[in-house]
Write an enzyme that holds these catalytic residues in place. Structure first.
Site, mmCIF file in Angstrom:
data_model
loop_
_atom_site.group_PDB
_atom_site.id
_atom_site.type_symbol
_atom_site.label_atom_id
_atom_site.label_comp_id
_atom_site.label_asym_id
_atom_site.label_seq_id
_atom_site.Cartn_x
_atom_site.Cartn_y
_atom_site.Cartn_z
ATOM 1 N N ASP A 1 -4.848 2.303 -4.021
ATOM 2 C CA ASP A 1 -3.381 2.293 -4.050
ATOM 3 C C ASP A 1 -2.849 0.997 -3.458
ATOM 4 O OD1 ASP A 1 -4.305 2.889 -1.531
ATOM 5 O OD2 ASP A 1 -2.587 4.153 -1.025
ATOM 6 N N ASP B 1 0.856 -1.187 0.000
ATOM 7 C CA ASP B 1 0.000 0.000 0.000
ATOM 8 C C ASP B 1 0.893 1.238 0.000
ATOM 9 O OD1 ASP B 1 -3.103 0.559 0.962
ATOM 10 O OD2 ASP B 1 -1.699 2.147 1.491
ATOM 11 N N LEU B 2 0.522 2.218 -0.818
ATOM 12 C CA LEU B 2 1.340 3.431 -0.895
ATOM 13 C C LEU B 2 1.020 4.327 0.300
ATOM 14 C CD1 LEU B 2 1.043 4.244 -4.691
ATOM 15 C CD2 LEU B 2 2.823 2.976 -3.509
#
Ligand code: C2E
Ligand code: MG
Ligand code: MG
Length: 653
Positions: free
Chosen positions: A304, A261-262
């Site tokens: 994301d 996950d960003l």
């Protein structure tokens, strides 16, 4: 001008299926054709054995029949060999040629036998030739060319020959045979046209099927691809996990599922717009795709979030190494004309079979490891471990106990004063939750609030505690304010927000005395929604303060866009304030900025006289911390207030 060759089988794709079908039918029928020929010829030879010369009655039919048998053997022997279109054409042409040669030979032989023997023997020849050719035409139904040729080769000489004998019986037979052959040819032409049509429609059907297959292949490709990043999508990710899992079970080895996950993507997306966010996702996917190989593959799961499958690693450390490479690649700045964006990605892994034995379990555990990475090791990989397992168990025990709890009885509030050190007075109390669970004992708010926030449970807790806080405020001196902590989720859910507003309105407490504290994380998740929620609380006349300021991502520009009255500087800055640390400058500049912006600024976690002195020196006035008072029960609040009546130097608890 049509060439006679046009009737022969052709090597072109349009007639390939027809040739193949003719070849198949021919293969089945040719033994039968030669069988009829050989048996009928043998019968004629037998009836002429005594009347015709031996070369004609014995040797010649023997040679011809041997040739026919050889043809059958050769044909049957090659039947199972796979042939291409050109070979089939060659084989068909050779067979037609052989039929012509044998047809001419047998006809000549039959006519040569005629002069020998009596009328019966002569009739046998006529019968033999007519019946055999009709049988053979029948066997060649699917091979129009061969059937027509054979008719021409046998019937024309036959009819001509017997017509010219002058014998009325033979003339009648010739006419009969011509008529029957004509009828046979007419049936054959219709049949052969139908046969070609059938083959053509079969071919069209197959083409259609192939087209449908291509279409459905394309559909399933699109159904498995993420249209923005062109990486495999969530559906494909889970079916890949299924496949790798079965493979690993068979081979008795492990593999890892990862969730990536960003960090901070959402804020960037909100701040710069979706086009910008999409660009980041595309570039991220591009970087990940460049890392994928036979062992590591990536998918976009949505937003994301990306999925990782590592099918082949030596040890946990090796897996962390692979994860490290992935995280490093994501750290590279995204450079665009006029702007450079830096992002990190956190990654959680779960190893089969230690962390789970089903795709769902593995994904859940990887997600937990990701959650752990986000909380504790941002921008780095974390592998799900037994400690996480224990934590999960603890969390589910807390969730269960919270579900079963009689919240109104088990949840209480304690109160910690916020002091104005310049005016020497307590300005307000912060209400802090305490939970005494019959099954788990005392559980710290830092534990149960976080857990409750992951579900709707938090709304019930907020409501129960807000009732208590408002009841407390009614009994406090009217110049004393009350601070109440709200959760991120309270701001995000309209129902919960309406309940808070309704409770506040109906409490009878003057709204200006009520302050809602929200942490920065509340703003991070959905800035617009949080801002809207804060506006509606502000519209009630209550005050808003930003808690634990400095620990999250919000910048002062963010603060400026919110209806905030107060910042509470996180105690981590205060803890190091006595050393000449950058923290001191940060505290000073935030405090000065608050003064300029007309905001209050509270120093959290003041524990010592030394800290108090430094903070006073920096110009800070509002403070909270153990130095002044630990949180106390409602019953002890009066004592705390009495200890400091504002007329003399404070004697803090
Ligand atoms: P917070 O809102 O920042 O509350 C301050 C926390 O710091 C309290 O911990 C308080 O006891 C502690 N504290 C105060 N002075 C000092 C000090 O001098 N030294 C140290 N080491 N700590 C000090 P507490 O009560 O454990 O609460 C922890 C957090 O839990 C709170 O942080 C708040 O974020 C959350 N929380 C507490 N009550 C509630 C509630 O009713 N609703 C919600 N949503 N969150 C709550
Ligand atoms: Mg607070
Ligand atoms: Mg705080």
């Amino acid at each position: 001008m049509p060439s006679p060759i046009r009737f022969l089988p052709r090597v072109d794709p349009s007639s390939a299926e027809l040739n193949q079908s003719q070849f198949d039918a021919f293969s089945r029928q040719i033994p039968l054709l030669y069988f009829i020929l050989v048996v009928n010829s043998a019968a004629v030879a037998f009836t002429h054995r005594a009347v015709a010369p031996a070369w004609l009655a014995i040797y010649m039919p023997l040679a011809l029949c041997a040739a026919a048998v050889v043809r059958v053997i050769v044909w049957v022997g090659r039947r199972r060999v796979a042939l291409d279109a050109a070979q089939i054409v060659a084989r068909l042409r050779a067979s037609i040629a052989a039929l012509v040669v044998l047809g001419v030979s047998f006809t000549a032989w039959g006519l040569a036998l005629y002069p020998y023997g009596d009328a019966y023997a002569q009739s046998h020849v006529a019968f033999y030739m007519s019946i055999t050719v009709i049988g053979c035409i029948f066997c060649l139904m699917q091979m129009r060319t061969a059937a027509l040729l054979l008719t021409a080769i046998v019937i024309v000489p036959f009819a001509t020959f017997f017509m010219t004998t002058g014998n009325p019986v033979f003339i009648a037979i010739s006419i009969n045979v011509l008529l029957v052959s004509g009828a046979m040819i007419s049936i054959l032409l219709t049949y052969s046209r139908d046969f070609s049509n059938l083959v053509a429609s079969q071919r069209a059907l197959l083409n259609k099927q192939a087209e449908m297959q291509t279409l459905s292949d394309e559909n399933s490709r699109l159904a498995n691809i993420d249209s923005l990043t062109l990486l495999p999508n969530r559906r494909r990710f889970f079916s890949d996990i299924d496949n790798v899992l079965s493979q690993c079970i068979r081979e008795n080895r492990g593999f890892a599922v990862g969730v990536l996950d960003l960090d901070g993507f959402k804020q960037l997306n909100d701040l710069y717009g979706h086009g910008f966010g999409d660009g980041i996702l595309e570039r991220t996917a591009h970087r990940l795709a460049a890392l994928s190989n036979s062992q590591v593959s990536f998918a976009r799961l949505g937003g994301d979030e990306f999925g990782v499958i590592v099918n082949g690693f030596e040890s946990r450390d090796h897996l962390l190494e692979i994860g490290g490479v992935v995280c490093d690649v994501l750290k590279k700045p995204h450079v665009r004309p006029g702007s450079t964006t830096r992002l990190t990605g956190s990654l959680g892994f779960a190893i089969f079979p230690d962390a789970g034995e089903t795709p769902e379990q593995l994904f859940e555990r990887a997600d937990y490891a990701l959650y752990f990475a986000k909380e504790n090791r941002r921008g780095a990989p974390v592998v799900f471990s037994t400690e996480h397992e224990t934590e999960i168990r603890q969390v589910s025990a807390v969730v269960q106990a919270l579900r079963d709890a009689d919240l109104a009885r088990e949840m209480t509030l304690v109160y910690q004063p916020i002091v104005d050190v310049a005016a020497n007075r307590i300005v307000s109390f912060e209400a802090l939750a305490r939970w005494s669970s019959p099954s788990l004992g005392d559980v710290a708010p830092s534990v149960f609030i976080g857990i409750a926030e992951r579900s709707e449970l938090i709304h019930r807790i907020t409501e129960v505690l807000l009732r208590q806080a408002l009841a407390f405020a009614r009994y406090c001196p009217p110049d004393i304010g009350i601070s109440f902590n709200l959760s991120t989720r309270d701001l995000a859910a309209d129902d919960a927000l309406s309940a808070i507003i309704a409770l506040t309105r109906s409490s009878g407490v003057e709204p200006g005395r009520i302050e809602f504290e929200v942490t920065e994380t509340a703003l991070i998740n959905d800035f617009d929604q949080a801002a809207k929620a804060l506006e509606s609380l502000k519209a009630l006349g209550t005050r808003i303060s930003l808690d634990d300021f400095g620990t999250g991502f919000s910048s002062l520009s963010c603060v400026h866009r919110l209806p905030v009255d107060k910042l509470k500087i996180d105690r981590s800055f205060i803890a190091e304030i006595t050393s000449r640390s950058p923290g001191r400058d940060i505290v000073k500049s935030i405090n000065d900025l608050c003064t300029n912006l007309g905001l209050d600024c509270v120093m959290e976690g003041v524990e010592t006289q030394a800290q108090l002195d430094v903070l006073k020196g920096l110009g800070c006035t509002l403070m909270q911390g153990y130095y002044f008072s630990k949180p106390v029960s409602a019953a002890d609040v009066a004592t705390v207030l009495a200890r400091f009546d504002g007329t003399r130097e404070a004697v803090w608890v």
